[in-house]
Design an enzyme around this catalytic site. Sequence first.
Site, short mmCIF file in Angstrom:
data_model
loop_
_atom_site.label_atom_id
_atom_site.label_comp_id
_atom_site.label_asym_id
_atom_site.label_seq_id
_atom_site.Cartn_x
_atom_site.Cartn_y
_atom_site.Cartn_z
N GLY A 522 0.81 -1.20 0.00
CA GLY A 522 0.00 0.00 0.00
C GLY A 522 0.84 1.25 0.00
O GLY A 522 2.03 1.23 -0.34
N VAL A 524 1.88 5.09 2.08
CA VAL A 524 2.11 5.61 3.43
C VAL A 524 1.97 7.12 3.42
O VAL A 524 2.52 7.80 2.54
CB VAL A 524 3.50 5.21 3.96
CG1 VAL A 524 3.64 5.61 5.43
CG2 VAL A 524 3.74 3.73 3.79
N LYS A 538 -0.13 3.81 7.09
CA LYS A 538 -0.05 2.97 5.89
C LYS A 538 -1.45 2.47 5.53
O LYS A 538 -2.12 1.84 6.34
CB LYS A 538 0.88 1.78 6.11
CG LYS A 538 0.95 0.84 4.90
CD LYS A 538 1.87 -0.35 5.16
CE LYS A 538 3.31 0.03 5.01
NZ LYS A 538 3.73 0.29 3.63
N ASP A 607 11.78 -6.89 1.84
CA ASP A 607 13.02 -7.53 2.27
C ASP A 607 13.96 -6.49 2.86
O ASP A 607 13.65 -5.31 2.95
CB ASP A 607 13.68 -8.27 1.10
CG ASP A 607 14.00 -7.35 -0.05
OD1 ASP A 607 14.81 -7.71 -0.91
OD2 ASP A 607 13.43 -6.23 -0.11
#
Length: 842
Positions: A522, A524, A538, A607
């Site tokens: 999404g 922010v 978010k 990640d």
Amino acid sequence: MGSFLFIPAIFLVFVVVSGTSFTEFIYPPFSASHYEFIDNAGTFLSSRNGTFKAAMLNPGAQSNFYLCIIHVSSNTIIWSANRNASISSSGEMNLTVKGISISDMDGSLVWSTPALKSSVYALLLTELGNLILLDQFNGSLWESFHYPTDTIVIGQQLSVGSFLSSSSGVSNFSTGDYRLILSASDAILQWREQTYWKLSMDTEAYMNSNYIAEYMAINRTGLQLLGSNGTVVVIQVLLTPSNFRIAQLDYSGKFIVRSFSGTRWNQEFVGPVDGCRIPFSCGRVGLCTGSGYPTTCSSCPPTFHVSSQDEGGCLPNSPYSLPLPCNSTNNGSHLNSSAFSYVQLGSGVDYFSILFSEPAEYGVNLSVCQDLCSSNCSCLGVFYQNSSGSCYMLEDELGSIISNINAGVNDPLGYIKALVGSTPTELNNSNNPSSGERNFPVAALVLLPFTGFSLLAALGFLLWGRRRQSKLKEIKLGHVDSHSSGDMDAFYIPGLPKRFDYEELEVATDDFKTLIGSGGFGVVYKGVLPDKSVVAVKKITNLGVQGKKDFCAEIAVIGNIHHANLVKLKGFCAQGRQRLLVYEYMNRGSLDRTLFVVADQKIIHCDVKPENILLQDHFQAKLSDFGLSKLLSPEQSSLFTTMRGTRGYLAPEWLTNSAISEKTDVYSFGMVLLELVSGRKNTLRLQSHNMNDSSSGGGQSSSSSGSGLVYFPLFALEMHEQGRYLELVDPRLEGRVTREEVEKFVRVALCCVQEEPALRPNMNTIVGMLEGGIPSSQPNFESLNFLRFIGRRFTEASVIEDATERNDRVLYQESNSFPTQTTIGSRTCFSYISSQEVSGPR
């Protein structure tokens, strides 16, 4: 004849253990009490040369008796068995084949050695002061050296994980409030689990941070933390050579090393050097002035007065009083925040724990800081730093306040939590109908119930109206949740963080006006809550078919994870089909903005990489979006391997159907380390002369022949092979780092990015190598050969691009590929997949 010989033998043993001469051995069965050996001051055992003795002793000529080991020349107690359970003069120490036990005069057991692996043959007191239980083969079954109290002597080792505990007083051996704990890198002093000193801080301490400590010891030359089976010094304090010295955690909280010479003790080392840094040096909230020893405790902070209670210290002036601790039955936990006020300590003061603790919150105002304390019964005060908005909590116990004449305008100001208008006892009694008479006016008895009913009715009407409006709005917007059979109140999930209404977050974000980031789940937005705290909101747009209850259950798990290096989840919203997460705001953005100086951009991520590492005022780093992968529904799990990772940080196992483990994140972290060294992306355009300076020595780099796109991990590998580490350094660090420091970072990074996950170190080992506690390993070059294939592909793509000016996007995808396995000769190597296939839309 046999009986005749037996009688003198018994007589001789009696003379040995009960006369003026003692042996270093006694044998079971045997018993001793102070009363039995009163002529020898309770002594019943001596070391071979009389350096140490064992006795049933009453320190300070009181009625508390302990089994003690004593250094004879100095008459100093170095160990006691039953320190927390003293006995009377008739209590006994008993030696049996099962071990040592201590019982009081009524026969009740107060202390014993643990269960042993075989029967006891003898008890030995050595010339080092070690009391040892031996088996029939002279093997050690138990040693007092392994169970230290407040002192260690020459020849004794304090192992990592063990500790010294102070006594409660000069003649009261029971465990006090201070501890010296030994970690793998330091010796740490704590008061009631709050750190106040570390050996590494001392100016006399020499440190070698390349190794991990295994134990602490003292010897003829000083105090040492040693590793590698005693062959490596990790921390050392050199002292004047002495044949006998002790290291002791004093009942006052000082860690002291003393040597004995002739007839006197010499204090050689003390920590901390500033007596005011000892937490309870002047009692609770007592003002400690001066430096060194002794300290001065003649005053209290402004708005406080000297306490007449037993523990001394200071109390706030009327009408305030200190709240009681959390574990008290009348702790005031039923009170709301309005029952508390905060008494300022004044400027120019400090507190012992601030130096060793992280702020509970960053970037908040003083009101928010105090509200956090008010809602936490273990919090007894705060120190607030206005310049950074850092909020430090004083929890569980209040220590002394330090007068700091060097305090500046940016130093934190202290505030002590106080009850307003009543003492804790009065407040407790006000909630206990049986604690006294209630003298309510008659009018109050009539009006209060009617007023309360009216208020409840009005509140119910307002809530009903608001709920009806919310439902109408959801229906109008098409936001009715078909996967949830009711409102949030229809189910209860423990552990949920604060729940926000969608309208609240609309207002906080100014109708989602300021976009600060985006990713696979999404977008922010920056927001400001009513308490003026800044947050990152978010908006989740990729949750599959997950229902509200499932979402909340997972948020409860994430919300209960608290770690200094994870961005804190402050709350959530699950209203209709809306799913929002509210995080603490990291005002310096992500690490990539600091490293690469780039503008805002949309990046698909999940990640470890610079874009996902956020920085606070003082560059404290935290990982963002932790736990969001848990929000993937089971239906999406089949896409997991194609959705996890970002170009340049994606580990090879994602594409080879290998097991995904924590070593996958280690690979990504290794790539981040390389970018930290170079200050640039792992793929960038450079002219060949920038990467092949002939003046630097060494041959041409195969990764950088010609100009164009360079794969930096391969270049780092080649420079590592040639030992040319300084050529890898960010130009902004020129002259500020050494070759050895760069070598350590590069070696650690290359170990992280090895192709075989099993060869990559775990994160604990990585931290140890970076901090210097563990020697940095040499990477396996065979497991790094895959970087040569990737680097060659980058070079080929760059040459083709320069020659044909093909479409940039296509070449970019080709040049950022990761391998899938094929076989060339005996070597398993790789063909390539485009970066779009690697990252994939999420």
